[in-house]
Write a protein that holds these residues in place. Structure first.
Motif, PDB file in Angstrom:
ATOM      1  N   GLU A  39      -0.418 -11.599   2.299  1.00 54.28           N
ATOM      2  CA  GLU A  39       0.202 -12.920   2.411  1.00 54.28           C
ATOM      3  C   GLU A  39       1.371 -13.030   1.446  1.00 54.28           C
ATOM      4  N   ASN A  40       2.256 -13.965   1.723  1.00 58.46           N
ATOM      5  CA  ASN A  40       3.373 -14.287   0.834  1.00 58.46           C
ATOM      6  C   ASN A  40       4.232 -13.074   0.471  1.00 58.46           C
ATOM      7  N   GLY A  41       4.641 -12.329   1.487  1.00 55.99           N
ATOM      8  CA  GLY A  41       5.550 -11.213   1.228  1.00 55.99           C
ATOM      9  C   GLY A  41       4.927 -10.056   0.486  1.00 55.99           C
ATOM     10  N   ARG A  42       3.697  -9.734   0.778  1.00 53.31           N
ATOM     11  CA  ARG A  42       3.012  -8.612   0.131  1.00 53.31           C
ATOM     12  C   ARG A  42       2.488  -7.644   1.197  1.00 53.31           C
ATOM     13  N   ALA A  43       2.341  -6.378   0.815  1.00 51.60           N
ATOM     14  CA  ALA A  43       1.730  -5.362   1.670  1.00 51.60           C
ATOM     15  C   ALA A  43       0.964  -4.402   0.774  1.00 51.60           C
ATOM     16  N   GLY A  44      -0.098  -3.844   1.302  1.00 49.07           N
ATOM     17  CA  GLY A  44      -0.904  -2.888   0.549  1.00 49.07           C
ATOM     18  C   GLY A  44      -0.887  -1.523   1.204  1.00 49.07           C
ATOM     19  N   VAL A  45      -0.772  -0.475   0.396  1.00 44.60           N
ATOM     20  CA  VAL A  45      -0.770   0.898   0.899  1.00 44.60           C
ATOM     21  C   VAL A  45      -1.896   1.655   0.201  1.00 44.60           C
ATOM     22  N   CYS A  59       4.499   8.893  -7.342  1.00 40.97           N
ATOM     23  CA  CYS A  59       4.668   8.814  -5.897  1.00 40.97           C
ATOM     24  C   CYS A  59       5.514   7.603  -5.556  1.00 40.97           C
ATOM     25  N   ALA A  60       6.487   7.805  -4.665  1.00 40.94           N
ATOM     26  CA  ALA A  60       7.299   6.713  -4.135  1.00 40.94           C
ATOM     27  C   ALA A  60       6.574   6.168  -2.912  1.00 40.94           C
ATOM     28  N   VAL A  61       6.204   4.893  -2.966  1.00 38.94           N
ATOM     29  CA  VAL A  61       5.453   4.251  -1.896  1.00 38.94           C
ATOM     30  C   VAL A  61       6.341   3.174  -1.296  1.00 38.94           C
ATOM     31  N   GLN A  62       6.345   3.080   0.040  1.00 39.67           N
ATOM     32  CA  GLN A  62       7.241   2.134   0.690  1.00 39.67           C
ATOM     33  C   GLN A  62       6.543   1.380   1.815  1.00 39.67           C
ATOM     34  N   ALA A  63       7.083   0.191   2.096  1.00 27.88           N
ATOM     35  CA  ALA A  63       6.684  -0.598   3.257  1.00 27.88           C
ATOM     36  C   ALA A  63       7.891  -0.678   4.174  1.00 27.88           C
ATOM     37  N   LEU A  64       7.648  -0.581   5.489  1.00 24.98           N
ATOM     38  CA  LEU A  64       8.730  -0.523   6.464  1.00 24.98           C
ATOM     39  C   LEU A  64       8.655  -1.683   7.455  1.00 24.98           C
ATOM     40  N   SER A  65       9.823  -2.134   7.904  1.00 28.95           N
ATOM     41  CA  SER A  65       9.906  -3.160   8.935  1.00 28.95           C
ATOM     42  C   SER A  65       9.743  -2.507  10.307  1.00 28.95           C
ATOM     43  N   ASN A  67      11.907  -1.983  12.509  1.00 29.50           N
ATOM     44  CA  ASN A  67      13.009  -1.063  12.824  1.00 29.50           C
ATOM     45  C   ASN A  67      13.156   0.018  11.746  1.00 29.50           C
ATOM     46  N   PHE A  68      12.080   0.263  11.003  1.00 33.24           N
ATOM     47  CA  PHE A  68      11.962   1.344  10.013  1.00 33.24           C
ATOM     48  C   PHE A  68      12.848   1.164   8.782  1.00 33.24           C
ATOM     49  N   ALA A  69      13.286  -0.046   8.522  1.00 31.72           N
ATOM     50  CA  ALA A  69      14.021  -0.325   7.290  1.00 31.72           C
ATOM     51  C   ALA A  69      13.009  -0.489   6.145  1.00 31.72           C
ATOM     52  N   VAL A  70      13.372  -0.005   4.966  1.00 35.26           N
ATOM     53  CA  VAL A  70      12.503  -0.159   3.792  1.00 35.26           C
ATOM     54  C   VAL A  70      12.592  -1.608   3.325  1.00 35.26           C
ATOM     55  N   VAL A  71      11.438  -2.290   3.324  1.00 30.71           N
ATOM     56  CA  VAL A  71      11.409  -3.697   2.902  1.00 30.71           C
ATOM     57  C   VAL A  71      10.589  -3.899   1.628  1.00 30.71           C
ATOM     58  N   PRO A 104       9.114  -9.119   6.676  1.00 35.75           N
ATOM     59  CA  PRO A 104       7.816  -8.652   7.184  1.00 35.75           C
ATOM     60  C   PRO A 104       7.743  -7.129   7.345  1.00 35.75           C
ATOM     61  N   ALA A 105       6.643  -6.567   6.900  1.00 39.17           N
ATOM     62  CA  ALA A 105       6.390  -5.132   7.019  1.00 39.17           C
ATOM     63  C   ALA A 105       5.374  -4.888   8.132  1.00 39.17           C
ATOM     64  N   VAL A 106       5.546  -3.784   8.842  1.00 44.20           N
ATOM     65  CA  VAL A 106       4.602  -3.424   9.902  1.00 44.20           C
ATOM     66  C   VAL A 106       3.912  -2.080   9.633  1.00 44.20           C
ATOM     67  N   SER A 107       4.427  -1.332   8.667  1.00 46.88           N
ATOM     68  CA  SER A 107       3.795  -0.067   8.293  1.00 46.88           C
ATOM     69  C   SER A 107       4.220   0.294   6.879  1.00 46.88           C
ATOM     70  N   GLY A 108       3.584   1.312   6.366  1.00 39.87           N
ATOM     71  CA  GLY A 108       3.940   1.759   5.026  1.00 39.87           C
ATOM     72  C   GLY A 108       3.195   3.021   4.679  1.00 39.87           C
ATOM     73  N   GLY A 109       3.635   3.657   3.611  1.00 39.52           N
ATOM     74  CA  GLY A 109       2.985   4.877   3.164  1.00 39.52           C
ATOM     75  C   GLY A 109       3.752   5.513   2.033  1.00 39.52           C
TER      76      GLY A 109
END
Length: 123
Positions: A39-45, A59-65, A67-71, A104-109
């Motif tokens: 919630e509130n602009g957060r994502a967990g990996v 480790c560099a960890v990222q969340a993606l939109s 369209n695969f943009a890093v958010v 908004p993120a839809v994936s990450g890793g």
């Protein structure tokens, strides 16, 4: 002529051996395990890291939109571990990091991991 061919063959074998020994298996590997939109602009990996238990990795960890943009992005430090920290004597450990996202993120890793080298000791 025959001696030249044998010499070239031995030199080629030696070169292959040097490359094989210096480019062996990586010192750190990672595996993405899960992703959750918070919630509130957060994502967990969730991810696992395998390294020598004495090493410190980052480790560099990222969340993606969509369209695969890093958010969302963060660097996570994983210090030395003990035998109780993982199933294989502390070599493989599980981690979770929460990322703040800009949209908004839809994936990450994990994007990549590396071993921190110790600074040379000053005399």
């Amino acid at each position: 002529m025959r001696l030249l061919v044998v010499s070239m063959l031995l030199a080629a074998i030696a070169a292959v051996a040097v490359v094989a020994l210096t480019t062996g298996s990586p010192r750190v590997t990672y595996k993405d395990v899960g992703f959750a939109v918070g919630e509130n602009g957060r994502a967990g990996v969730d991810f696992e890291v395998t390294k020598d238990a004495r090493d410190t990795a980052q480790c560099a960890v990222q969340a993606l939109s969509e369209n695969f943009a890093v958010v969302g992005w963060s660097v996570v430090t994983i210090g030395p571990t003990g035998p109780e920290d993982g199933p294989d004597g502390g070599r493989t450990t599980a981690h979770r990091t929460d990322l703040r996202t800009d949209s908004p993120a839809v994936s990450g890793g994990v994007e990549s991991c590396w071993i921190l080298e110790e600074a040379p000791q000053q005399a």
